[in-house]
Design a protein around this motif. Structure first.
Motif, PDB file in Angstrom:
ATOM      1  N   LEU A  94     -43.548  52.013 -13.083  1.00 29.26           N
ATOM      2  CA  LEU A  94     -43.892  50.753 -13.741  1.00 29.26           C
ATOM      3  C   LEU A  94     -43.531  50.848 -15.221  1.00 29.26           C
ATOM      4  CD1 LEU A  94     -46.529  52.043 -15.104  1.00 29.26           C
ATOM      5  CD2 LEU A  94     -47.753  51.117 -13.161  1.00 29.26           C
ATOM      6  N   GLN A  95     -43.883  49.829 -15.950  1.00 29.60           N
ATOM      7  CA  GLN A  95     -43.581  49.831 -17.380  1.00 29.60           C
ATOM      8  C   GLN A  95     -44.584  48.979 -18.145  1.00 29.60           C
ATOM      9  OE1 GLN A  95     -41.452  51.765 -18.829  1.00 29.60           O
ATOM     10  NE2 GLN A  95     -42.034  51.035 -20.858  1.00 29.60           N
ATOM     11  N   TYR A  96     -45.150  49.562 -19.190  1.00 29.00           N
ATOM     12  CA  TYR A  96     -46.038  48.853 -20.117  1.00 29.00           C
ATOM     13  C   TYR A  96     -45.359  48.779 -21.476  1.00 29.00           C
ATOM     14  CZ  TYR A  96     -50.125  49.108 -16.993  1.00 29.00           C
ATOM     15  OH  TYR A  96     -50.998  48.953 -15.945  1.00 29.00           O
ATOM     16  N   ASP A  97     -45.632  47.714 -22.204  1.00 30.67           N
ATOM     17  CA  ASP A  97     -45.102  47.611 -23.565  1.00 30.67           C
ATOM     18  C   ASP A  97     -45.703  48.690 -24.451  1.00 30.67           C
ATOM     19  OD1 ASP A  97     -43.515  45.469 -22.936  1.00 30.67           O
ATOM     20  OD2 ASP A  97     -45.012  43.970 -23.499  1.00 30.67           O
ATOM     21  N   LYS A  98     -46.987  48.990 -24.220  1.00 33.11           N
ATOM     22  CA  LYS A  98     -47.689  50.012 -24.997  1.00 33.11           C
ATOM     23  C   LYS A  98     -48.450  50.936 -24.055  1.00 33.11           C
ATOM     24  CE  LYS A  98     -48.483  46.864 -28.900  1.00 33.11           C
ATOM     25  NZ  LYS A  98     -49.527  46.194 -29.725  1.00 33.11           N
ATOM     26  N   ALA A  99     -48.397  52.232 -24.347  1.00 37.84           N
ATOM     27  CA  ALA A  99     -49.121  53.201 -23.514  1.00 37.84           C
ATOM     28  C   ALA A  99     -50.619  52.927 -23.533  1.00 37.84           C
ATOM     29  CB  ALA A  99     -48.838  54.621 -23.993  1.00 37.84           C
ATOM     30  N   ALA A 100     -51.117  52.376 -24.642  1.00 35.37           N
ATOM     31  CA  ALA A 100     -52.548  52.062 -24.755  1.00 35.37           C
ATOM     32  C   ALA A 100     -52.966  51.024 -23.711  1.00 35.37           C
ATOM     33  CB  ALA A 100     -52.862  51.553 -26.157  1.00 35.37           C
ATOM     34  N   ASP A 101     -52.048  50.112 -23.360  1.00 34.13           N
ATOM     35  CA  ASP A 101     -52.355  49.113 -22.332  1.00 34.13           C
ATOM     36  C   ASP A 101     -52.494  49.777 -20.963  1.00 34.13           C
ATOM     37  OD1 ASP A 101     -52.241  47.126 -24.256  1.00 34.13           O
ATOM     38  OD2 ASP A 101     -50.130  46.653 -23.850  1.00 34.13           O
ATOM     39  N   TRP A 102     -51.654  50.782 -20.729  1.00 36.85           N
ATOM     40  CA  TRP A 102     -51.758  51.553 -19.481  1.00 36.85           C
ATOM     41  C   TRP A 102     -53.106  52.258 -19.410  1.00 36.85           C
ATOM     42  CZ3 TRP A 102     -52.220  56.955 -19.295  1.00 36.85           C
ATOM     43  CH2 TRP A 102     -52.176  57.517 -18.020  1.00 36.85           C
ATOM     44  N   VAL A 103     -53.515  52.886 -20.509  1.00 35.46           N
ATOM     45  CA  VAL A 103     -54.806  53.577 -20.558  1.00 35.46           C
ATOM     46  C   VAL A 103     -55.936  52.607 -20.226  1.00 35.46           C
ATOM     47  CG1 VAL A 103     -56.482  54.752 -22.038  1.00 35.46           C
ATOM     48  CG2 VAL A 103     -54.052  55.321 -22.214  1.00 35.46           C
ATOM     49  N   GLU A 104     -55.885  51.429 -20.819  1.00 35.60           N
ATOM     50  CA  GLU A 104     -56.934  50.431 -20.597  1.00 35.60           C
ATOM     51  C   GLU A 104     -57.049  50.069 -19.121  1.00 35.60           C
ATOM     52  OE1 GLU A 104     -58.006  45.844 -21.931  1.00 35.60           O
ATOM     53  OE2 GLU A 104     -56.628  47.035 -23.156  1.00 35.60           O
ATOM     54  N   ASP A 105     -55.903  49.882 -18.467  1.00 33.51           N
ATOM     55  CA  ASP A 105     -55.925  49.533 -17.044  1.00 33.51           C
ATOM     56  C   ASP A 105     -56.443  50.673 -16.180  1.00 33.51           C
ATOM     57  OD1 ASP A 105     -55.064  46.983 -17.439  1.00 33.51           O
ATOM     58  OD2 ASP A 105     -53.002  47.311 -16.757  1.00 33.51           O
ATOM     59  N   VAL A 106     -56.008  51.894 -16.470  1.00 33.56           N
ATOM     60  CA  VAL A 106     -56.451  53.054 -15.692  1.00 33.56           C
ATOM     61  C   VAL A 106     -57.948  53.245 -15.841  1.00 33.56           C
ATOM     62  CG1 VAL A 106     -56.358  55.566 -15.511  1.00 33.56           C
ATOM     63  CG2 VAL A 106     -54.244  54.260 -15.715  1.00 33.56           C
ATOM     64  N   VAL A 107     -58.436  53.158 -17.067  1.00 34.33           N
ATOM     65  CA  VAL A 107     -59.858  53.385 -17.337  1.00 34.33           C
ATOM     66  C   VAL A 107     -60.725  52.321 -16.679  1.00 34.33           C
ATOM     67  CG1 VAL A 107     -61.612  53.365 -19.158  1.00 34.33           C
ATOM     68  CG2 VAL A 107     -59.520  54.687 -19.460  1.00 34.33           C
ATOM     69  N   LYS A 108     -60.343  51.061 -16.851  1.00 31.56           N
ATOM     70  CA  LYS A 108     -61.199  49.987 -16.330  1.00 31.56           C
ATOM     71  C   LYS A 108     -61.259  50.010 -14.804  1.00 31.56           C
ATOM     72  CE  LYS A 108     -58.091  46.043 -15.777  1.00 31.56           C
ATOM     73  NZ  LYS A 108     -57.532  44.841 -16.365  1.00 31.56           N
ATOM     74  N   ASP A 109     -60.225  50.534 -14.170  1.00 33.26           N
ATOM     75  CA  ASP A 109     -60.206  50.591 -12.708  1.00 33.26           C
ATOM     76  C   ASP A 109     -60.983  51.776 -12.137  1.00 33.26           C
ATOM     77  OD1 ASP A 109     -58.719  48.314 -12.541  1.00 33.26           O
ATOM     78  OD2 ASP A 109     -56.785  49.332 -12.285  1.00 33.26           O
ATOM     79  N   HIS A 110     -61.295  52.778 -12.970  1.00 30.81           N
ATOM     80  CA  HIS A 110     -61.864  54.000 -12.416  1.00 30.81           C
ATOM     81  C   HIS A 110     -63.138  54.510 -13.094  1.00 30.81           C
ATOM     82  CE1 HIS A 110     -57.557  54.143 -11.170  1.00 30.81           C
ATOM     83  NE2 HIS A 110     -58.093  54.546 -10.051  1.00 30.81           N
ATOM     84  N   VAL A 111     -63.158  54.574 -14.416  1.00 32.21           N
ATOM     85  CA  VAL A 111     -64.290  55.204 -15.112  1.00 32.21           C
ATOM     86  C   VAL A 111     -64.599  54.474 -16.417  1.00 32.21           C
ATOM     87  CG1 VAL A 111     -63.915  57.521 -14.159  1.00 32.21           C
ATOM     88  CG2 VAL A 111     -62.708  56.823 -16.236  1.00 32.21           C
ATOM     89  N   PRO A 112     -65.775  54.716 -17.013  1.00 32.10           N
ATOM     90  CA  PRO A 112     -66.068  54.148 -18.329  1.00 32.10           C
ATOM     91  C   PRO A 112     -65.117  54.714 -19.389  1.00 32.10           C
ATOM     92  CG  PRO A 112     -68.076  54.929 -17.254  1.00 32.10           C
ATOM     93  CD  PRO A 112     -66.933  55.431 -16.434  1.00 32.10           C
ATOM     94  N   ALA A 113     -64.720  53.886 -20.332  1.00 30.72           N
ATOM     95  CA  ALA A 113     -63.779  54.310 -21.371  1.00 30.72           C
ATOM     96  C   ALA A 113     -64.314  55.487 -22.177  1.00 30.72           C
ATOM     97  CB  ALA A 113     -63.464  53.131 -22.289  1.00 30.72           C
ATOM     98  N   SER A 114     -65.622  55.546 -22.365  1.00 25.98           N
ATOM     99  CA  SER A 114     -66.227  56.598 -23.184  1.00 25.98           C
ATOM    100  C   SER A 114     -66.171  57.979 -22.528  1.00 25.98           C
ATOM    101  CB  SER A 114     -67.688  56.257 -23.483  1.00 25.98           C
ATOM    102  OG  SER A 114     -68.419  56.113 -22.265  1.00 25.98           O
ATOM    103  N   SER A 115     -65.854  58.017 -21.217  1.00 26.35           N
ATOM    104  CA  SER A 115     -65.889  59.298 -20.501  1.00 26.35           C
ATOM    105  C   SER A 115     -64.565  60.049 -20.529  1.00 26.35           C
ATOM    106  CB  SER A 115     -66.304  59.068 -19.044  1.00 26.35           C
ATOM    107  OG  SER A 115     -65.276  58.400 -18.325  1.00 26.35           O
ATOM    108  N   VAL A 116     -63.463  59.395 -20.946  1.00 29.09           N
ATOM    109  CA  VAL A 116     -62.154  60.043 -20.878  1.00 29.09           C
ATOM    110  C   VAL A 116     -61.746  60.644 -22.221  1.00 29.09           C
ATOM    111  CG1 VAL A 116     -61.377  58.539 -19.017  1.00 29.09           C
ATOM    112  CG2 VAL A 116     -60.854  57.936 -21.383  1.00 29.09           C
TER     113      VAL A 116
END
Length: 208
Positions: A109-131
Motif C-alpha cells: 500500500l502507500q500512505y502520503d505520510k508514515a504517521a498516517d500509517w501509524v495512526e491506522d495501525v494503532v487505532k485498529d489494534h491497540v491504544p496509541a499510548s501503548s506503542v
C-alpha cells in the motif's frame, strides 16, 4: 442401629462428592496434578510467510499461552507478478485450544505520510499510548500486543510500501517486555519474507 450406619455412609458420600468437585476444578484450571501438557511448536509447521522458521518458532514459544496443540493457517491471497503489479497480500493465523492466538498480515500500500500509517495501525489494534517505535523500515511500532513495520518496496513511481502487522490476540505468561521483543522478532522476519516474495527493489531497511 440403622441410623448409626447411615451417618458414616452420608459423611463418606459427602467427602467423595467434595473430592470429585475439587478434582474437577483443578482439572479445568490445569492445576497439578492435572496440568495440561503444552503442545510443541515445530519450525517445520510455522507459517512460511513468517519468514525464518527457526527464529519465528522460537519467538512464538516465548509469547504464546500454553495450549495442548497449535495449528497454522497460511495464505498468500495476492501475489505480485512483476514490477508493473502493485498488489501483494498475505496472512498467517496461529490457533490453539480452539482460539486464534496470533494474526500476521502483509500488504502492499502507500500512505502520503508514515504517521498516517501509524495512526491506522494503532487505532485498529491497540491504544496509541501503548506503542513505542523500534528501528526497522521507514516506520515501526510495537507494544506487548502488536508489532508493525512500514517498509519500502518499490523504487519506481509512487514508491509503494509493505505494511506488516503482527497482532497477539491471546498472550502467554511472559512479561510485557518479552512479549514486545517476541512480536518485534516475528514482524522483522515476516517483513523480510514479504520484501523478498513481493519482488521489492527498494532497500527494506530491516535488519535480518
Amino acid at each position: 442401629m440403622a441410623s448409626t450406619r447411615t451417618r458414616p455412609l452420608l459423611a463418606g458420600g459427602a467427602a467423595l462428592l467434595l473430592l470429585c468437585l475439587v478434582g474437577g476444578v483443578l482439572y479445568a484450571l490445569g492445576i497439578p496434578p492435572f496440568e495440561k501438557k503444552k503442545g510443541e511448536i515445530k519450525a517445520s509447521e510455522v507459517c512460511r510467510t513468517l519468514g525464518s522458521p527457526v527464529g519465528s518458532a522460537a519467538a512464538l514459544k516465548r509469547i504464546l499461552p500454553d495450549k495442548p496443540s497449535y495449528s497454522f493457517d497460511d495464505d498468500v491471497t495476492d501475489r505480485r507478478i512483476d514490477d508493473r503489479d502493485f498488489s501483494y497480500a498475505t496472512s498467517c493465523f496461529v490457533n490453539g485450544g480452539g482460539r486464534q492466538l496470533v494474526a500476521a498480515t502483509a500488504e502492499m500500500l502507500q500512505y502520503d505520510k508514515a504517521a498516517d500509517w501509524v495512526e491506522d495501525v494503532v487505532k485498529d489494534h491497540v491504544p496509541a499510548s501503548s506503542v513505542e517505535p523500534f528501528p526497522a523500515g521507514d516506520k515501526a511500532i510495537a507494544s506487548d500486543r502488536v508489532a508493525a513495520i512500514y517498509l519500502p518496496c518499490t523504487a519506481r513511481g509512487f514508491g509503494r510500501h509493505l505494511s506488516v502487522v503482527v497482532q497477539l490476540k491471546q498472550r502467554g505468561s511472559a512479561p510485557d517486555d518479552q512479549l514486545r521483543e517476541g512480536l518485534i522478532s516475528l514482524a522483522r522476519n515476516a517483513a523480510l519474507f514479504a520484501h523478498d516474495e513481493a519482488k521489492c527493489d527498494a532497500p527494506s531497511k530491516v535488519a535480518s
